[in-house]
Design a protein around this motif. Structure first.
Motif, mmCIF file in Angstrom:
data_model
loop_
_atom_site.group_PDB
_atom_site.id
_atom_site.type_symbol
_atom_site.label_atom_id
_atom_site.label_comp_id
_atom_site.label_asym_id
_atom_site.label_seq_id
_atom_site.Cartn_x
_atom_site.Cartn_y
_atom_site.Cartn_z
ATOM 1 N N SER A 110 9.019 -17.937 10.568
ATOM 2 C CA SER A 110 7.599 -18.255 10.644
ATOM 3 C C SER A 110 6.789 -17.235 9.851
ATOM 4 O O SER A 110 6.972 -16.020 10.003
ATOM 5 N N ALA A 111 5.885 -17.724 9.011
ATOM 6 C CA ALA A 111 5.057 -16.830 8.206
ATOM 7 C C ALA A 111 4.163 -15.954 9.076
ATOM 8 O O ALA A 111 3.732 -14.879 8.648
ATOM 9 N N ALA A 112 3.895 -16.388 10.304
ATOM 10 C CA ALA A 112 3.040 -15.607 11.197
ATOM 11 C C ALA A 112 3.681 -14.285 11.594
ATOM 12 O O ALA A 112 2.986 -13.352 12.004
ATOM 13 N N LEU A 113 5.015 -14.196 11.454
ATOM 14 C CA LEU A 113 5.713 -12.968 11.834
ATOM 15 C C LEU A 113 5.855 -11.989 10.679
ATOM 16 O O LEU A 113 6.318 -10.862 10.877
ATOM 17 N N GLU A 114 5.478 -12.400 9.467
ATOM 18 C CA GLU A 114 5.687 -11.550 8.295
ATOM 19 C C GLU A 114 4.956 -10.216 8.422
ATOM 20 O O GLU A 114 5.445 -9.178 7.946
ATOM 21 N N ALA A 115 3.783 -10.227 9.067
ATOM 22 C CA ALA A 115 2.999 -8.999 9.191
ATOM 23 C C ALA A 115 3.705 -7.943 10.041
ATOM 24 O O ALA A 115 3.367 -6.761 9.961
ATOM 25 N N TYR A 116 4.681 -8.355 10.832
ATOM 26 C CA TYR A 116 5.378 -7.419 11.720
ATOM 27 C C TYR A 116 6.616 -6.810 11.073
ATOM 28 O O TYR A 116 7.289 -5.975 11.686
ATOM 29 N N LEU A 117 6.929 -7.237 9.847
ATOM 30 C CA LEU A 117 8.174 -6.809 9.222
ATOM 31 C C LEU A 117 7.929 -6.148 7.878
ATOM 32 O O LEU A 117 6.958 -6.440 7.186
ATOM 33 N N GLU A 118 8.827 -5.264 7.523
ATOM 34 C CA GLU A 118 8.887 -4.659 6.201
ATOM 35 C C GLU A 118 10.339 -4.258 5.967
ATOM 36 O O GLU A 118 11.184 -4.382 6.871
ATOM 37 N N LYS A 119 10.621 -3.811 4.772
ATOM 38 C CA LYS A 119 11.995 -3.376 4.462
ATOM 39 C C LYS A 119 12.422 -2.291 5.453
ATOM 40 O O LYS A 119 11.710 -1.313 5.676
ATOM 41 N N GLY A 120 13.569 -2.479 6.064
ATOM 42 C CA GLY A 120 14.070 -1.510 7.032
ATOM 43 C C GLY A 120 13.753 -1.840 8.473
ATOM 44 O O GLY A 120 14.265 -1.176 9.377
#
Length: 217
Positions: free
Chosen positions: A124-134
């Motif tokens: 879900s694109a809504a979860l992208e803000a919670y993730l980054e590399k690592g």
């Protein structure tokens, strides 16, 4: 009758070696000198060690130009990658190293020593803000019901693999992707790979769940 004369003022006496106050003073001076000497010695007892600018994931190339040299005091410098050792040719990270961390020697190796593989999954694109590399995520799976008819309903949801590392998050360019969907690449341990690939091939519903306390911007 004449008044009695006032007692004579006590005369100052030269301190004696038996005076405990003198011994305490000498001990305090000696302790101060020793402490100062220890601080100066330890302040200069530092070594050069490599530190990361950006997070490293398993399989990422390691080059000296991408690292920072810092002066640190460590109990065992042999545990870390140093400029004296140099960065081996074609070196890659064999495990995750966070941004701003000293580079452990055990995290440096060759591609053949990397024990994870990247797998791409929709999220879900809504979860992208919670993730980054690592970042770390759990993968939950709901397997198709073998007794279902038509569009097979899914069975009970269960944990597939836990705390896997995110390698990348990017736009889903597939024809069947929705506007609210992105692709997340995660690094799966080789031992867990068959189970994950079996779930993908069985058209199971795999849900990516970020672990709490990570990036939120």
């Amino acid at each position: 009758m004449p008044e009695p004369s006032a007692p004579a003022a006590a005369r100052l006496r030269r301190p004696s070696w038996r005076d405990p106050r003198l011994g305490i003073g000498i001990l305090l001076v000696a302790a101060s000198v020793a402490l100062g000497s220890w601080a100066v010695t330890n302040a200069s007892d530092t070594v050069e060690v490599y530190r990361t600018h950006e997070p490293l994931s398993p399989g990422d190339p390691i080059e000296a130009a991408d690292l920072e040299i810092v002066q640190v005091h460590v109990p065992d410098v042999d545990l870390y990658l140093t400029p004296d050792q140099g960065v081996p040719e074609d070196a890659v990270a064999t495990r995750a190293v966070g941004p701003g961390e000293l580079v452990p020697g055990t995290a440096v190796g060759t591609e053949s020593q990397v024990e994870v593989r990247p797998i791409s999954l929709p999220m879900s694109a809504a979860l992208e803000a919670y993730l980054e590399k690592g970042s770390r995520v759990d993968l939950w799976v709901a397997l198709p019901d073998p007794d279902g008819e038509g569009v097979a309903p899914v069975g009970p949801t269960q944990l597939l693999v836990g705390a896997v590392e995110v390698w990348d998050v990017h736009e889903d360019a597939s024809l069947f992707a929705g506007a609210d969907q992105v692709q997340v690449q995660v690094l799966i341990e080789v031992d867990d790979l068959p189970e994950v690939l079996d779930a993908i091939s069985a058209d199971a519903v795999i849900t990516v769940v970020p672990l709490p306390g990570q990036a939120d911007s």
